[in-house]
Write a protein that holds these residues in place. Sequence first.
Motif, mmCIF file in Angstrom:
data_model
loop_
_atom_site.group_PDB
_atom_site.id
_atom_site.type_symbol
_atom_site.label_atom_id
_atom_site.label_comp_id
_atom_site.label_asym_id
_atom_site.label_seq_id
_atom_site.Cartn_x
_atom_site.Cartn_y
_atom_site.Cartn_z
ATOM 1 N N THR A 36 0.855 -1.075 0.214
ATOM 2 C CA THR A 36 0.026 -0.138 -0.110
ATOM 3 C C THR A 36 0.713 1.279 -0.033
ATOM 4 O O THR A 36 0.302 2.269 -0.469
ATOM 5 C CB THR A 36 -0.934 0.155 0.998
ATOM 6 N N GLU A 37 1.966 1.114 0.514
ATOM 7 C CA GLU A 37 3.093 2.397 0.774
ATOM 8 C C GLU A 37 3.721 2.557 -0.721
ATOM 9 O O GLU A 37 4.076 3.835 -0.859
ATOM 10 C CB GLU A 37 4.011 2.182 1.629
ATOM 11 N N HIS A 125 7.383 -9.663 3.623
ATOM 12 C CA HIS A 125 8.716 -9.265 3.153
ATOM 13 C C HIS A 125 9.032 -10.197 1.642
ATOM 14 O O HIS A 125 9.599 -9.531 0.908
ATOM 15 C CB HIS A 125 9.918 -9.567 4.016
ATOM 16 N N SER A 126 8.664 -11.328 1.736
ATOM 17 C CA SER A 126 8.922 -12.115 0.405
ATOM 18 C C SER A 126 7.876 -11.676 -0.599
ATOM 19 O O SER A 126 8.377 -11.715 -1.766
ATOM 20 C CB SER A 126 8.603 -13.555 0.958
ATOM 21 N N ILE A 127 6.699 -11.274 -0.300
ATOM 22 C CA ILE A 127 5.707 -10.778 -1.380
ATOM 23 C C ILE A 127 6.346 -9.683 -1.663
ATOM 24 O O ILE A 127 6.551 -9.324 -3.031
ATOM 25 C CB ILE A 127 4.331 -10.676 -0.648
ATOM 26 N N MET A 128 6.887 -8.600 -1.045
ATOM 27 C CA MET A 128 7.510 -7.317 -1.288
ATOM 28 C C MET A 128 8.706 -7.751 -2.239
ATOM 29 O O MET A 128 8.717 -6.985 -3.313
ATOM 30 C CB MET A 128 8.146 -6.711 -0.202
ATOM 31 N N PHE A 129 9.656 -8.615 -1.984
ATOM 32 C CA PHE A 129 10.800 -8.864 -2.787
ATOM 33 C C PHE A 129 10.316 -9.316 -4.149
ATOM 34 O O PHE A 129 10.880 -9.074 -5.044
ATOM 35 C CB PHE A 129 11.701 -9.684 -2.024
ATOM 36 N N ALA A 130 9.366 -10.170 -4.046
ATOM 37 C CA ALA A 130 9.031 -10.766 -5.367
ATOM 38 C C ALA A 130 8.075 -9.559 -6.218
ATOM 39 O O ALA A 130 8.525 -9.787 -7.539
ATOM 40 C CB ALA A 130 7.960 -11.723 -5.033
ATOM 41 N N LYS A 131 7.417 -8.825 -5.679
ATOM 42 C CA LYS A 131 6.720 -7.742 -6.374
ATOM 43 C C LYS A 131 7.968 -7.127 -6.981
ATOM 44 O O LYS A 131 7.986 -6.440 -8.265
ATOM 45 C CB LYS A 131 5.935 -6.848 -5.609
ATOM 46 N N ALA A 132 8.860 -6.549 -6.089
ATOM 47 C CA ALA A 132 10.107 -5.572 -6.546
ATOM 48 C C ALA A 132 10.956 -6.355 -7.785
ATOM 49 O O ALA A 132 11.323 -5.593 -9.009
ATOM 50 C CB ALA A 132 11.043 -5.365 -5.591
ATOM 51 N N ARG A 192 14.555 1.994 -2.561
ATOM 52 C CA ARG A 192 14.886 2.653 -1.156
ATOM 53 C C ARG A 192 13.865 2.227 -0.146
ATOM 54 O O ARG A 192 14.283 1.884 1.097
ATOM 55 C CB ARG A 192 15.196 4.120 -1.379
ATOM 56 N N THR A 193 12.687 2.352 -0.502
ATOM 57 C CA THR A 193 11.473 2.181 0.285
ATOM 58 C C THR A 193 11.443 0.716 1.000
ATOM 59 O O THR A 193 11.454 0.503 2.220
ATOM 60 C CB THR A 193 10.002 2.599 -0.283
ATOM 61 N N ILE A 194 11.720 -0.215 0.024
ATOM 62 C CA ILE A 194 11.716 -1.558 0.409
ATOM 63 C C ILE A 194 12.858 -1.605 1.311
ATOM 64 O O ILE A 194 12.528 -2.451 2.440
ATOM 65 C CB ILE A 194 12.115 -2.660 -0.620
ATOM 66 N N ASN A 195 14.013 -1.361 1.253
ATOM 67 C CA ASN A 195 15.206 -1.398 2.088
ATOM 68 C C ASN A 195 14.755 -0.773 3.346
ATOM 69 O O ASN A 195 14.988 -1.283 4.381
ATOM 70 C CB ASN A 195 16.450 -0.844 1.434
#
Length: 304
Positions: A36-37, A125-132, A192-195
Amino acid sequence: MTSVETSTTSMPDRGMDEVSDRLLASATRLSRNAMTEIDWSQPMDPNHYGCSPEWSTLYGTDYWDELTHEQRVRLTRHEFASIMNIGIWFEMILQELILRDQYLGAYHRPEFQFALTEIADECRHSIMFAKASEKMVGTSYRPSRAIGRLGKVFQYTARGAVSYAGILVAEEILDVFQRGCMRDDRVLPFIRTINEIHVLEESRHMKYAREQVRESVAGMSAAKRNFCAVYTSLGAMEIVSNLVQPQAYADAGLDAERALAERRTNKHFHAMVRSNCTHLMAFLDEVGLLTPMARKNYRRVHMI
């Protein structure tokens, strides 16, 4: 009976509950959601890197000097996608270790509640990395089948201090890369936001793992401590060695064999890893898990 004798919770357990209560409160206040962010529909600036150039495994080599700016950008994007994907791999191992540890746990205790909170964080986190990875390079990088099998062996055999020391080392390694890139304006804004999200939330996880390691090694025999130290260091070697997969170099348009050869002798990259692992090595030394053989293994991958 004394109050100590009638207590249903041991002193170490109460200590873990106190830590878990604080971490649960932190999770309630500070958790973030990349889904969402981040505006995933925003186009990527072709000039922005996937990670800080200085954190590229080839920075400082002759090969790096030969690359154009466009090639360097593409390389760092594939490198960091690989790092995130290997992060997914060991986060799935981590989740299984924690679930197994808590399977028949004391469900009413804060320790159990934070353990499940950590698993929920790791899923996000895993979903976030996968999306990235989907957005940045459109492909996935996984360890080889042989390394994948070794990961399964670790899942099935790691217990106690080995389990949580392995979790800590894996989280610290990824944290090292992300802290080095999360405030660099040359890096893609969504990366950067993900990190930032991952570093913030993993700080809780690493605190939890450290406390679990301290509790597990207390009173441990020298032989068992030595086994734990060596087993953990072997896991660290595999994680560091596999962060950037050979296919990532090929997908970036490079000669993968040459890239791997130059990475192996890249003193700049080795120094970056070593200088950022000093805190981890100090902790392992403090709890007696930096034995001579373990130290030798960490030195092989330039963590010390």
